[in-house]
Design an enzyme around this catalytic site. Structure first.
Site, PDB file in Angstrom:
ATOM      1  CE  LYS A  56      10.270  11.730   0.545  1.00 56.92           C
ATOM      2  NZ  LYS A  56       9.132  11.946  -0.248  1.00 56.92           N
ATOM      3  CD  GLN A  97       6.890  14.742  -0.904  1.00 60.13           C
ATOM      4  OE1 GLN A  97       7.968  14.122  -1.168  1.00 60.13           O
ATOM      5  NE2 GLN A  97       6.167  14.201  -0.091  1.00 60.13           N
ATOM      6  CG  ASP A 137       8.854   9.435  -5.827  1.00 60.51           C
ATOM      7  OD1 ASP A 137       9.010   8.683  -4.678  1.00 60.51           O
ATOM      8  OD2 ASP A 137       8.758  10.416  -6.090  1.00 60.51           O
TER       9      ASP A 137
HETATM   10  N1  GUN Z   1       4.075  11.896  -1.263  1.00 61.88           N
HETATM   11  C1  GUN Z   1       3.676  11.063  -0.331  1.00 61.88           C
HETATM   12  N2  GUN Z   1       4.282   9.820  -0.326  1.00 61.88           N
HETATM   13  C2  GUN Z   1       5.245  10.239  -1.463  1.00 61.88           C
HETATM   14  C3  GUN Z   1       6.257   9.589  -2.079  1.00 61.88           C
HETATM   15  O1  GUN Z   1       6.680   8.399  -1.652  1.00 61.88           O
HETATM   16  N3  GUN Z   1       6.932  10.287  -2.936  1.00 61.88           N
HETATM   17  C4  GUN Z   1       6.461  11.724  -3.478  1.00 61.88           C
HETATM   18  N4  GUN Z   1       7.107  12.091  -4.468  1.00 61.88           N
HETATM   19  N5  GUN Z   1       5.612  12.155  -2.880  1.00 61.88           N
HETATM   20  C5  GUN Z   1       4.779  11.530  -2.024  1.00 61.88           C
END
Ligand code: GUN
Length: 301
Positions: free
Chosen positions: A54, A98, A121
């Protein structure tokens, strides 16, 4: 039949090019760029690798980008403090924490602390509610939005299609079902969600024109569960061990989807690989949501 492969890696590249062009325009016309903060607590190996990707992608696009990595024993109060700091920072348009967080965190409380206007998100209850209502959807959750975009760009018809979603998580199963049943383009589908308590999951899957599998169980979907010619979207990213990368010669995670890819591709009409399918799309949608957050803050529709 051998299925057409829908490559998330290729589709991601065209989306990132579109985003980069818009970033250049905003820099030139408004002297600003999208800002994204990624927060990781602890060293869960999957989270380490997702967050790295990311950050790298945000950097590549010329975003203002901040990484906040903190140890496993960080307190909830400290995390809430960090979120408050970035909620108030005008250079930051997106805040991502995350998941999963270590067990001592109340995940709901943390997600609630993020300003809904920076919740790229789409996990804040305000944004989840907007998604359900289908009005003013600012930040569709990244994996569901990525799946919808893949279907659109691959030319798979969703209008009137029978879609079966395997899995009912808040991150993928529930929101993708909502997104694809809404009125609108690349939507208007008849959606069924199956889960661990479903009686005869295979029978439901066999009806699907589009089968979206987000169960987190390697090889769960058997080839006999797939309707010939169906589109199979495999969201599963299961670490089944380690292997040596043929490209770099280094040890990397050996990833497997929820679908038996080699056998399924002989039956399906379209299929996504793992890796290189839904994963890259999720990251592209995160970048798109962050760009959108900046555009909204500038009053652009
Ligand atoms: N953990 C697994 N997928 C995601 C996601 O799309 N965003 C976040 N913040 N955590 C995750």
């Amino acid at each position: 039949m051998t299925a057409r492969i829908i490559s998330g890696t290729e589709i991601r590249e065209s989306i990132l090019e579109e985003i980069a062009t818009e970033v250049d325009r905003l820099r030139a016309e408004h002297d600003t760029v999208p800002g994204l903060v990624v927060i990781r607590i602890g060293d869960d190996p999957a989270s380490v690798s997702y967050v790295k990707l990311k950050s790298k992608t945000a950097q590549r696009l010329g975003f203002h980008q901040v990484e906040e990595f903190h140890p496993e024993d960080t307190s909830e109060a400290r995390l809430l403090e960090l979120i408050a700091q970035y909620n108030a920072d005008p250079k930051v348009h997106g805040i991502l924490v995350q998941l999963p967080l270590p067990r001592h965190f109340d995940e709901e409380k943390v997600l609630l602390a993020i300003d809904p206007d920076k919740d790229v998100d789409g996990f804040h209850p305000v944004n989840a509610g907007r998604l359900l209502i289908g009005e003013d959807v600012r930040f569709p959750p990244c994996t569901p939005a990525g799946i919808q975009e893949m279907l659109r760009r691959a030319g798979v018809t969703t209008e009137g299609a029978e879609i079966v979603v395997v899995g009912r998580s808040n991150i993928v199963g529930k929101p993708v079902a909502v997104l694809l049943m809404q009125k609108g383009e690349t939507a208007n589908a008849t959606v069924t969600v199956v889960h661990t308590r479903t009686v005869d999951m295979a029978a439901h899957c066999r009806r699907a024109d589009i089968l979206i599998v987000a169960a987190g169980r390697p090889g769960l979907v058997q080839p006999e569960w797939i309707k010939p010619g169906a589109c199979v979207i495999d969201v599963g990213v299961n670490r089944i061990g380690e292997k040596i990368s043929p490209k770099t010669g280094k040890k990397v995670a050996d990833l497997q989807g929820d679908v038996d890819f080699e056998r399924a591709r002989e039956i399906a009409g379209w299929i996504t690989p793992v890796p290189g399918g839904v994963g890259p799309m999720t990251i592209a949608m995160l970048m798109r949501n962050t760009l959108r957050s900046l555009q909204l803050s500038l009053g652009q529709p």
